[in-house]
Write an enzyme that holds these catalytic residues in place. Sequence first.
Site, PDB file in Angstrom:
ATOM      1  N   TYR A 109      98.843 -97.968 -53.868  1.00  0.00           N
ATOM      2  CA  TYR A 109     100.211 -98.083 -53.349  1.00  0.00           C
ATOM      3  C   TYR A 109     100.195 -98.838 -52.030  1.00  0.00           C
ATOM      4  CZ  TYR A 109     104.741 -96.875 -51.390  1.00  0.00           C
ATOM      5  OH  TYR A 109     105.991 -96.955 -50.831  1.00  0.00           O
ATOM      6  N   GLU A 197     107.994-103.010 -51.399  1.00  0.00           N
ATOM      7  CA  GLU A 197     107.133-101.978 -51.978  1.00  0.00           C
ATOM      8  C   GLU A 197     106.382-102.518 -53.188  1.00  0.00           C
ATOM      9  OE1 GLU A 197     108.796 -98.553 -54.170  1.00  0.00           O
ATOM     10  OE2 GLU A 197     107.738 -97.311 -52.705  1.00  0.00           O
TER      11      GLU A 197
END
Length: 388
Positions: A109, A197
């Site tokens: 991530y 993101e």
Amino acid sequence: MNIHEYQAKDVLRAFGTPVPRGKVAFTVDEAVAAAKELGGPIWVVKAQIHAGGRGKGGGVKVVRSLDDVKREAERMLGMTLVTHQTGPAGRIVRRLYIEEGSDIGSELYLSALVDRATSRVAFIASTEGGMDIEHVAKVSPEKILTFQIDPVVGYSGYVGRTIAASLNLAGEQAKQLGAVINSLYSAFVAKDMSLLEINPLVVTKSGQVICLDAKINFDDNALYRHKDLQELRDPEEEDPMEREAAKFDLSYIKLDGSIGCMVNGAGLAMATMDIIQHYGAAPANFLDVGGGASREKVTAALKIILSDPAVKGVLVNIFGGIMRCDIIAEGIVAAARDVKLSVPVVVRLEGTNVQQGKDILANSGLPVVTGNDLADGAEKIVRLVKGN
Ligand code: GDP
Ligand code: MN
């Protein structure tokens, strides 16, 4: 402003960020043609909506034949995709992204945002990629790490190595990650993003570090500097009431309570929402009509509030400084003439031309209740909505 994944990948590609090859498709035929052009032998069919969690909801499928590309495209186009981010109503899928398949070794991530506490761009990294990061934050917050970027220095090899180490990457992969972060930081700053993101950022089995998903949010206040980005807007993904409000330059955010609020000034709007909560109800929206609003703008604002079926009552709270109370009153009367006022309205006016404003309302024949001050107004509207 949010954009679709395929658009975000285009934006990043221009900065040298490694993303898989892919093509957007609006029809099943386009999806099959895109797959043929990409070549295969593995493709990913991805529903394009402005929400995450598509994988779990059936909006991301890895397929191994053109027949399956066709089948998945047929299934996804037009479907209502429900994910934990769309709410129960879901979103209709109108666009697909056909991408070459990647051989995933591990999922990480990575995101970047403006950290208000430090006024810097910060990167957030976690080894727990591919899943719901909110869940990771809840159960294992220690697995989410934050790295501040000094705006004077910008990206440096040191930053890249530190983040790579936190993701347990070394050697060639650490070097690749540094280049990825460098490109993401450049894109973030150049395009005035507020959120970027990448979930998941993957290391493929052959050792390539690539961005498999991309979500971008741009700072609306800087959009005027980016004509190219404005064109990426997809009105079908936006809340119709927020879209209407934007036309009139009103700051309107839909919320999930039952009391519509029309207020001037963002601070007063926040206080109004708080005091509604204090008296036991919840606001249906945030709305700041602004400083020198015209009667037309006030009329539009009230119409937008009343068009929300969740609204069971309206609290108008105006402190007339630059904004004049008589303008507000005229706007309310005009709106009430155009749309049937079927819910109670409490108005609290104070400041410039307050008496004229009150007179206009009193002479209008509208069933408008006056609030003597903010607390009184909030208490009254909550009582009216709750029917006691
Ligand atoms: P999201 O669910 O909306 O966040 O959509 P993503 O683009 O993140 O895709 C969800 C998941 O699908 C990823 O976490 C991967 O596990 C899987 N996925 C996406 N693309 C590929 C691919 O090219 N190959 C493989 N094997 N899995 C993929
Ligand atoms: Mn994702």
